[in-house]
Scaffold this motif. Structure first.
Motif, short mmCIF file in Angstrom:
data_model
loop_
_atom_site.label_atom_id
_atom_site.label_comp_id
_atom_site.label_asym_id
_atom_site.label_seq_id
_atom_site.Cartn_x
_atom_site.Cartn_y
_atom_site.Cartn_z
N PHE A 230 0.83 -1.21 0.00
CA PHE A 230 0.00 0.00 0.00
C PHE A 230 0.86 1.26 0.00
O PHE A 230 0.66 2.17 -0.80
N LEU A 231 1.85 1.30 0.89
CA LEU A 231 2.72 2.47 0.94
C LEU A 231 3.58 2.58 -0.32
O LEU A 231 3.89 3.68 -0.77
N GLY A 232 3.96 1.45 -0.89
CA GLY A 232 4.71 1.48 -2.14
C GLY A 232 3.92 2.10 -3.27
O GLY A 232 4.45 2.87 -4.08
N ILE A 233 2.64 1.78 -3.34
CA ILE A 233 1.78 2.37 -4.37
C ILE A 233 1.61 3.87 -4.13
O ILE A 233 1.57 4.67 -5.07
N MET A 234 1.55 4.27 -2.86
CA MET A 234 1.46 5.70 -2.55
C MET A 234 2.72 6.44 -3.02
O MET A 234 2.65 7.56 -3.51
N LEU A 235 3.88 5.79 -2.88
CA LEU A 235 5.12 6.39 -3.39
C LEU A 235 5.06 6.57 -4.90
O LEU A 235 5.51 7.58 -5.44
N VAL A 236 4.51 5.58 -5.59
CA VAL A 236 4.37 5.67 -7.05
C VAL A 236 3.45 6.82 -7.42
O VAL A 236 3.74 7.59 -8.35
N ILE A 237 2.34 6.96 -6.70
CA ILE A 237 1.42 8.07 -6.97
C ILE A 237 2.14 9.40 -6.76
O ILE A 237 1.98 10.34 -7.55
N GLY A 238 2.95 9.49 -5.71
CA GLY A 238 3.72 10.70 -5.49
C GLY A 238 4.71 10.96 -6.61
O GLY A 238 4.88 12.10 -7.05
N GLY A 239 5.38 9.91 -7.09
CA GLY A 239 6.33 10.07 -8.19
C GLY A 239 5.67 10.51 -9.47
O GLY A 239 6.20 11.36 -10.21
N LEU A 240 4.51 9.94 -9.78
CA LEU A 240 3.77 10.35 -10.98
C LEU A 240 3.30 11.80 -10.85
O LEU A 240 3.35 12.57 -11.82
N SER A 241 2.86 12.17 -9.65
CA SER A 241 2.43 13.56 -9.42
C SER A 241 3.60 14.51 -9.61
O SER A 241 3.44 15.61 -10.17
N PHE A 242 4.78 14.09 -9.18
CA PHE A 242 5.97 14.91 -9.35
C PHE A 242 6.25 15.18 -10.83
O PHE A 242 6.48 16.33 -11.23
N ALA A 243 6.21 14.14 -11.64
CA ALA A 243 6.48 14.32 -13.07
C ALA A 243 5.42 15.19 -13.74
O ALA A 243 5.75 16.06 -14.58
N LEU A 244 4.16 14.97 -13.39
CA LEU A 244 3.08 15.77 -14.00
C LEU A 244 3.19 17.24 -13.60
O LEU A 244 3.02 18.14 -14.44
N LEU A 245 3.46 17.50 -12.33
CA LEU A 245 3.59 18.89 -11.88
C LEU A 245 4.84 19.55 -12.45
O LEU A 245 4.83 20.73 -12.79
N ALA A 246 5.92 18.76 -12.57
CA ALA A 246 7.15 19.31 -13.16
C ALA A 246 6.93 19.67 -14.63
O ALA A 246 7.50 20.65 -15.13
N LYS A 247 6.10 18.90 -15.31
CA LYS A 247 5.81 19.22 -16.71
C LYS A 247 4.88 20.42 -16.82
O LYS A 247 4.99 21.23 -17.75
N ALA A 248 3.96 20.54 -15.87
CA ALA A 248 3.01 21.66 -15.90
C ALA A 248 3.68 22.97 -15.47
O ALA A 248 3.36 24.04 -16.01
N PHE A 249 4.59 22.87 -14.49
CA PHE A 249 5.29 24.07 -13.99
C PHE A 249 6.79 23.87 -14.20
O PHE A 249 7.52 23.51 -13.28
#
Length: 540
Positions: A230-249
């Protein structure tokens, strides 16, 4: 004396049984808090990959253009700049007749001179902001400094966690990383940026260990694997959010001001997150534990028997022996088994951080959009997390991690022998290696925590993670090494993983064992696994 020990033992509480009864909303609340902390770690833990990313740049030719020129590819640049490699960005040719305007057919000297001014294709990263052209070591140093901060942080916050509680360590890490990290947006020099990067990491590196330990101490042994997944999947969600936000900003200062300040909301955990009951009882704080348990029972409509309440009121902290109440590390030094285990676990962590972060950093160098590549590499981590959830409780911790290290090692070493014409095979091996090391990294968190006793769990886990940061300190330098020996980084990744796999044969299996509370119980883990039918119900 024996009667007193028997009375003390009878007064101790079976944590696993008690926490299982207090499930429902109480458990969900703790898991939600841990999940949000894990997402934050995935979001902020490797921001240097994009914030300090390389950008296209070239030498400025002052005889042909003004310093504020925006024309990155002019007709005359092919003749003025060397065509290949590092020389293309760090040296230039001088026009033979500087009085004439530079054109496609202009003549330039054959000998190149070193550049002292550059033009950048974009201003999105600190490379442009602080004029880091042709100083690759300064760019990669940001990642190294980041991981040195983790090395410093982990023992400090591990001590805080074991001394003042998991909740305190978690809140400090989550809040301070946002507060200090936000200051990077106001950096006026490279030196200031690097100093803040270091302080940010020192403050926030222990968020995930604190969240992880809090959750496994909340749940019984049958839930540890699912919690890790469960926590591993949360880390993945955080990593994907990082890439998406980095691309947006994409501009680095904007990204920081958007992503870091929300971490201050973790201050609400002071009121919302309960302390670890297992940790409270291990410290003899039975009144605080009883207060949390009573509230949790009321929340979940669970009635506590008078015997359970009596046990909680009379519960005592497990100790090695009164005469052995010495410092934590003195206890560890007196145990050859724990010392050997500590050294082996440290190598596992060095391997995991070195290979995991090394592959993540190199992902932005693959062909294609760097944000998409990063999301692809992060996404395949779900495969590793799900695989662990399916096999860790079936074939055991040791066998699972052994296979993961061996597969990672073989895949990474094989990359060095793939011809350039088969880049698809190199990419496939790259992803297989990333999946395998993620599986090992996810599993080693749980396995390491199961090998050490409660009263020292975070400190010893923090020590292993701290030593492991030696791998992540070296990992950001691998792209620099690849400039000189292209195949060497993948061979180093694979070799360390193969050694880690061999060391996996020397430690006990922890499948179907209860979390040890004392060093003696930790030393006897091998016997517990061999004879689970002889295990007594272990108390907090």
């Amino acid at each position: 004396m024996k009667e007193q020990e028997a009375k003390s033992s009878s007064a101790r509480v079976d944590c696993d049984e008690l926490l299982a009864r207090l499930g429902g909303w109480f458990r969900a609340r703790v898991l939600l808090c841990a999940a949000l902390a894990a997402v934050q770690v995935g979001l902020l833990h490797t921001t240097y990959i994009f914030l300090a990313a390389d950008v296209p740049y070239r030498c400025m030719v002052p005889e042909c253009e003004a310093p504020n020129s925006t024309e990155f590819s002019a007709a005359w640049t092919a003749a003025a700049l060397p065509e290949h490699g590092r020389a293309h960005r760090c040296s230039r040719r001088v026009p033979l007749d500087p009085t004439l305007p530079c054109e496609a057919n202009s003549a330039f000297s054959e000998d190149a001179v070193t550049c002292d001014q550059w033009l950048y294709a974009s201003a999105n990263t600190i490379v442009t902001e602080f004029n880091l052209a042709c100083q690759e070591w300064k760019r990669t140093l940001v990642g190294t400094i980041h991981n040195i901060g983790m090395l410093v942080s982990l023992p400090i916050l591990g001590y805080v966690s074991d001394r003042w509680g998991r909740k305190t360590a978690l809140i400090l890490s989550c809040v301070l990383v946002g507060a200090i990290g936000s200051l990077k947006a106001f950096s006026i020099s490279y030196e200031m940026y690097v100093i803040v990067e270091f302080l940010e990491t020192v403050a926030g590196a222990s968020a995930f260990p604190a969240a992880f330990i809090m959750t496994i101490e909340l749940l019984g042994q049958e839930k540890r694997v699912l919690t890790t997944a469960f926590l591993g999947i949360m880390l993945v969600i955080g990593g994907l959010s990082f890439a998406l936000l980095a691309k947006a900003f994409q501009y680095w200062r904007t990204f920081i001001l958007v992503v870091y300040p929300p971490s201050l909301l973790f201050l609400l955990y002071i009121y919302f997150l309960p302390e670890s009951i297992r940790w409270l009882l291990s410290k003899g704080r039975k009144e605080d534990a009883l207060e949390i348990i009573t509230k949790a029972a009321k929340m979940n409509d669970v009635s506590l028997s008078e015997e359970t309440i009596k046990q909680l009121q009379e519960a005592k902290a497990p100790v090695e022996k009164k005469e052995e109440e010495v410092g934590l590390w003195m206890q560890v030094f007196r145990s050859p088994i724990i010392m050997r285990r500590l050294a082996i676990c440290s190598w596992w962590w060095i391997t995991c951080t070195f290979v995991f972060y090394g592959l993540a950093i190199n992902s932005v160098s693959l062909a294609g959009d760097k944000y998409t590549n990063y999301m692809l590499v992060v996404s395949v981590e779900v495969i590793a997390v799900v695989t662990n959830a399916l096999v860790l409780d079936r074939i055991g911790r040791k066998r699972t991690l052994l296979i993961a290290y061996i597969v990672c090692g073989i895949s990474c070493v094989a990359i060095a022998f793939v011809p350039r014409s088969m880049s698809w095979l190199a990419t496939l091996l790259y992803l297989v290696g990333k999946i395998a090391i993620t599986q090992a990294f996810s599993g080693v968190y749980m396995y390491t925590s199961e090998l050490f006793p409660t009263h020292a769990r975070h400190s010893l886990l923090g020590f292993c993670s701290m030593v492991g940061r030696l791998g992540s300190i070296v990992a950001p330098q691998m792209p620099l090494l690849a400039i000189y020996v292209e195949w060497l980084p993948s061979v180093l990744f694979g070799s360390t993983a193969l050694v880690a796999g061999a060391l996996m044969l020397t430690t006990p299996e922890t499948l179907n064992t209860r979390l040890p509370d004392t060093i003696q119980e930790a030393e006897e883990l091998a016997n517990q696994h061999k004879k689970p039918e002889n295990l007594e119900m272990k108390a907090c």
